[in-house]
Design a protein around this motif. Structure first.
Motif, short mmCIF file in Angstrom:
data_model
loop_
_atom_site.label_atom_id
_atom_site.label_comp_id
_atom_site.label_asym_id
_atom_site.label_seq_id
_atom_site.Cartn_x
_atom_site.Cartn_y
_atom_site.Cartn_z
N LYS A 43 -4.74 15.83 2.35
CA LYS A 43 -6.16 16.02 2.68
C LYS A 43 -6.60 14.83 3.52
O LYS A 43 -5.95 13.78 3.54
N VAL A 44 -7.71 14.97 4.21
CA VAL A 44 -8.26 13.88 5.02
C VAL A 44 -8.45 12.65 4.12
O VAL A 44 -9.01 12.74 3.04
N GLY A 45 -7.91 11.52 4.56
CA GLY A 45 -8.03 10.28 3.81
C GLY A 45 -6.86 10.02 2.87
O GLY A 45 -6.74 8.93 2.33
N ASP A 46 -6.02 11.04 2.64
CA ASP A 46 -4.83 10.86 1.80
C ASP A 46 -3.61 10.62 2.67
O ASP A 46 -3.54 11.09 3.80
N CYS A 47 -2.64 9.89 2.13
CA CYS A 47 -1.47 9.52 2.92
C CYS A 47 -0.31 10.50 2.77
O CYS A 47 0.60 10.50 3.58
N CYS A 48 -0.33 11.33 1.73
CA CYS A 48 0.81 12.23 1.50
C CYS A 48 0.36 13.39 0.61
O CYS A 48 -0.77 13.43 0.16
N VAL A 49 1.27 14.32 0.33
CA VAL A 49 0.93 15.48 -0.50
C VAL A 49 0.81 15.11 -1.98
O VAL A 49 0.14 15.81 -2.73
N PHE A 50 1.43 14.02 -2.41
CA PHE A 50 1.37 13.65 -3.82
C PHE A 50 0.00 13.11 -4.23
O PHE A 50 -0.42 13.28 -5.37
N ILE A 61 0.63 3.72 -3.02
CA ILE A 61 -0.69 3.67 -3.66
C ILE A 61 -0.56 3.03 -5.04
O ILE A 61 -1.39 2.20 -5.44
N GLN A 62 0.49 3.38 -5.78
CA GLN A 62 0.72 2.77 -7.10
C GLN A 62 0.84 1.26 -6.99
O GLN A 62 0.37 0.52 -7.85
N GLU A 63 1.48 0.79 -5.91
CA GLU A 63 1.68 -0.64 -5.71
C GLU A 63 0.43 -1.34 -5.20
O GLU A 63 0.39 -2.56 -5.09
N GLY A 64 -0.60 -0.56 -4.86
CA GLY A 64 -1.86 -1.15 -4.40
C GLY A 64 -1.91 -1.44 -2.92
O GLY A 64 -2.82 -2.13 -2.46
N TYR A 65 -0.96 -0.89 -2.15
CA TYR A 65 -0.95 -1.16 -0.71
C TYR A 65 -1.80 -0.19 0.08
O TYR A 65 -2.15 -0.46 1.21
N GLY A 66 -2.08 0.97 -0.47
CA GLY A 66 -2.87 1.95 0.27
C GLY A 66 -2.07 2.59 1.38
O GLY A 66 -0.85 2.48 1.46
N ASN A 67 -2.79 3.26 2.26
CA ASN A 67 -2.16 4.04 3.33
C ASN A 67 -1.40 3.22 4.35
O ASN A 67 -0.55 3.73 5.06
#
Length: 75
Positions: A43-50, A61-67
């Motif tokens: 979706k818009v703003g998300d980096c992947c399907v998960f 994202i879990q590691e806190g690095y973001g997109n």
């Protein structure tokens, strides 16, 4: 920090759910539902399907690095 690499993807079209293994060093942009063949995309703003369709966000994202740490998974 221990990464969780298993996530349950749920199709927004048919509701089918399947446990998948996420790549630890990349983001997965597409996923085809095995039940109805819908192609899931971020979706818009998300980096992947998960991130929008999974029960667990992707490793970057879990590691806190973001997109900014996301890159395409090798095929």
């Amino acid at each position: 920090m221990t990464l969780i690499l298993q996530s349950t993807l749920t199709c927004p079209s048919c509701g089918a759910a399947k446990i998948e293994t996420m790549p630890a060093d990349a983001c997965q942009y597409f996923y085809e539902c095995m039940s109805c063949a819908t192609l899931l995309k971020p979706k818009v703003g998300d980096c992947c399907v998960f991130c929008p369709y999974g029960s667990v966000p992707c490793p970057p994202i879990q590691e806190g690095y973001g997109n900014e740490r996301c890159r395409p998974a090798s095929t």
